[in-house]
Design a protein around this motif. Structure first.
Motif, PDB file in Angstrom:
ATOM      1  N   VAL A   6       0.843  -1.203   0.000  1.00 13.70           N
ATOM      2  CA  VAL A   6       0.000   0.000   0.000  1.00 13.70           C
ATOM      3  C   VAL A   6       0.872   1.245   0.000  1.00 13.70           C
ATOM      4  O   VAL A   6       0.575   2.231  -0.685  1.00 13.70           O
ATOM      5  CB  VAL A   6      -0.957  -0.013   1.211  1.00 13.70           C
ATOM      6  N   TYR A   7       1.970   1.218   0.770  1.00  8.93           N
ATOM      7  CA  TYR A   7       2.909   2.343   0.760  1.00  8.93           C
ATOM      8  C   TYR A   7       3.435   2.592  -0.654  1.00  8.93           C
ATOM      9  O   TYR A   7       3.460   3.725  -1.135  1.00  8.93           O
ATOM     10  CB  TYR A   7       4.107   2.081   1.671  1.00  8.93           C
ATOM     11  N   VAL A   8       3.865   1.539  -1.311  1.00  4.90           N
ATOM     12  CA  VAL A   8       4.465   1.673  -2.645  1.00  4.90           C
ATOM     13  C   VAL A   8       3.441   2.173  -3.657  1.00  4.90           C
ATOM     14  O   VAL A   8       3.699   3.130  -4.400  1.00  4.90           O
ATOM     15  CB  VAL A   8       5.086   0.328  -3.093  1.00  4.90           C
ATOM     16  N   SER A  11       2.238   5.832  -2.711  1.00  5.85           N
ATOM     17  CA  SER A  11       3.272   6.848  -2.924  1.00  5.85           C
ATOM     18  C   SER A  11       3.573   7.024  -4.408  1.00  5.85           C
ATOM     19  O   SER A  11       3.790   8.150  -4.874  1.00  5.85           O
ATOM     20  CB  SER A  11       4.541   6.500  -2.156  1.00  5.85           C
ATOM     21  N   THR A  12       3.542   5.936  -5.168  1.00 11.02           N
ATOM     22  CA  THR A  12       3.724   6.048  -6.617  1.00 11.02           C
ATOM     23  C   THR A  12       2.591   6.848  -7.241  1.00 11.02           C
ATOM     24  O   THR A  12       2.826   7.719  -8.084  1.00 11.02           O
ATOM     25  CB  THR A  12       3.799   4.648  -7.253  1.00 11.02           C
ATOM     26  N   SER A  13       1.374   6.573  -6.810  1.00 11.75           N
ATOM     27  CA  SER A  13       0.222   7.306  -7.328  1.00 11.75           C
ATOM     28  C   SER A  13       0.305   8.793  -6.980  1.00 11.75           C
ATOM     29  O   SER A  13       0.031   9.649  -7.822  1.00 11.75           O
ATOM     30  CB  SER A  13      -1.070   6.713  -6.766  1.00 11.75           C
ATOM     31  N   ALA A  14       0.682   9.109  -5.753  1.00 10.19           N
ATOM     32  CA  ALA A  14       0.779  10.514  -5.341  1.00 10.19           C
ATOM     33  C   ALA A  14       1.892  11.237  -6.100  1.00 10.19           C
ATOM     34  O   ALA A  14       1.707  12.373  -6.552  1.00 10.19           O
ATOM     35  CB  ALA A  14       1.017  10.596  -3.837  1.00 10.19           C
ATOM     36  N   CYS A  15       3.041  10.583  -6.259  1.00 18.54           N
ATOM     37  CA  CYS A  15       4.150  11.216  -6.991  1.00 18.54           C
ATOM     38  C   CYS A  15       3.807  11.439  -8.460  1.00 18.54           C
ATOM     39  O   CYS A  15       4.095  12.504  -9.017  1.00 18.54           O
ATOM     40  CB  CYS A  15       5.415  10.371  -6.867  1.00 18.54           C
ATOM     41  N   LEU A  16       3.198  10.449  -9.082  1.00 19.18           N
ATOM     42  CA  LEU A  16       2.823  10.599 -10.484  1.00 19.18           C
ATOM     43  C   LEU A  16       1.721  11.643 -10.665  1.00 19.18           C
ATOM     44  O   LEU A  16       1.718  12.369 -11.662  1.00 19.18           O
ATOM     45  CB  LEU A  16       2.400   9.256 -11.069  1.00 19.18           C
ATOM     46  N   SER A  17       0.808  11.725  -9.713  1.00 21.74           N
ATOM     47  CA  SER A  17      -0.230  12.757  -9.791  1.00 21.74           C
ATOM     48  C   SER A  17       0.384  14.153  -9.712  1.00 21.74           C
ATOM     49  O   SER A  17      -0.005  15.053 -10.460  1.00 21.74           O
ATOM     50  CB  SER A  17      -1.243  12.582  -8.658  1.00 21.74           C
ATOM     51  N   LEU A  18       1.329  14.331  -8.813  1.00 24.32           N
ATOM     52  CA  LEU A  18       2.008  15.624  -8.711  1.00 24.32           C
ATOM     53  C   LEU A  18       2.783  15.934  -9.985  1.00 24.32           C
ATOM     54  O   LEU A  18       2.762  17.067 -10.478  1.00 24.32           O
ATOM     55  CB  LEU A  18       2.944  15.639  -7.500  1.00 24.32           C
ATOM     56  N   LEU A  19       3.439  14.927 -10.545  1.00 27.43           N
ATOM     57  CA  LEU A  19       4.178  15.109 -11.790  1.00 27.43           C
ATOM     58  C   LEU A  19       3.244  15.502 -12.940  1.00 27.43           C
ATOM     59  O   LEU A  19       3.565  16.390 -13.735  1.00 27.43           O
ATOM     60  CB  LEU A  19       4.943  13.830 -12.130  1.00 27.43           C
ATOM     61  N   LEU A  69      -6.074  11.632  -1.615  1.00 34.92           N
ATOM     62  CA  LEU A  69      -6.508  10.328  -1.112  1.00 34.92           C
ATOM     63  C   LEU A  69      -5.353   9.329  -1.032  1.00 34.92           C
ATOM     64  O   LEU A  69      -5.302   8.502  -0.119  1.00 34.92           O
ATOM     65  CB  LEU A  69      -7.634   9.774  -1.978  1.00 34.92           C
ATOM     66  N   SER A  70      -4.412   9.405  -1.959  1.00 31.79           N
ATOM     67  CA  SER A  70      -3.238   8.531  -1.891  1.00 31.79           C
ATOM     68  C   SER A  70      -2.394   8.863  -0.664  1.00 31.79           C
ATOM     69  O   SER A  70      -1.931   7.968   0.044  1.00 31.79           O
ATOM     70  CB  SER A  70      -2.394   8.679  -3.152  1.00 31.79           C
ATOM     71  N   LEU A  71      -2.200  10.145  -0.412  1.00 31.09           N
ATOM     72  CA  LEU A  71      -1.448  10.550   0.786  1.00 31.09           C
ATOM     73  C   LEU A  71      -2.217  10.182   2.051  1.00 31.09           C
ATOM     74  O   LEU A  71      -1.607   9.803   3.065  1.00 31.09           O
ATOM     75  CB  LEU A  71      -1.151  12.042   0.740  1.00 31.09           C
ATOM     76  N   GLY A  72      -3.540  10.278   2.014  1.00 33.46           N
ATOM     77  CA  GLY A  72      -4.356   9.865   3.162  1.00 33.46           C
ATOM     78  C   GLY A  72      -4.241   8.375   3.437  1.00 33.46           C
ATOM     79  O   GLY A  72      -4.216   7.951   4.603  1.00 33.46           O
TER      80      GLY A  72
END
Length: 105
Positions: A6-8, A11-19, A69-72
């Protein structure tokens, strides 16, 4: 999947969303791709554009709740793991809080 999965994934989803948010804004504001794309279509090559604007619509702003939501999810899993670890540590040493007379026997 476990907490590491879940961490991986989160965190991948949150980073890609920011990108995606950063790249899209840079693409709209810095480049002139949107203005050059419309006249490059063969059927309307003689089109003269005035008042060229680009706008970010609802789809762009729906990426923000995805990132939140990914960060949550990361925060929720971290708090759960921390609570479970603390509870486990308390269960491992039940005699530390006992009175000294009971521990002597």
């Amino acid at each position: 999947m476990g907490p590491i999965g879940v961490y991986v994934c989160s965190s991948t989803s949150a980073c890609l969303s920011l990108l995606v948010l950063i790249i899209f804004v840079l693409n709209i504001t810095v480049t002139t791709m949107a203005e050059e794309l419309v006249p490059s279509i063969g059927a309307i090559a003689s089109l003269l554009l005035t008042n060229k604007t680009s706008q970010m619509q609802v789809g762009y702003f729906l990426v923000i709740p995805n990132m939140v939501l990914s960060l949550g999810a990361i925060l929720l899993i971290y708090l759960y793991e921390h609570t479970a670890y603390t509870h486990r540590r308390e269960q491992e040493r039940p005699t530390e809080d006992a009175p000294k007379e009971i521990m002597m026997y």
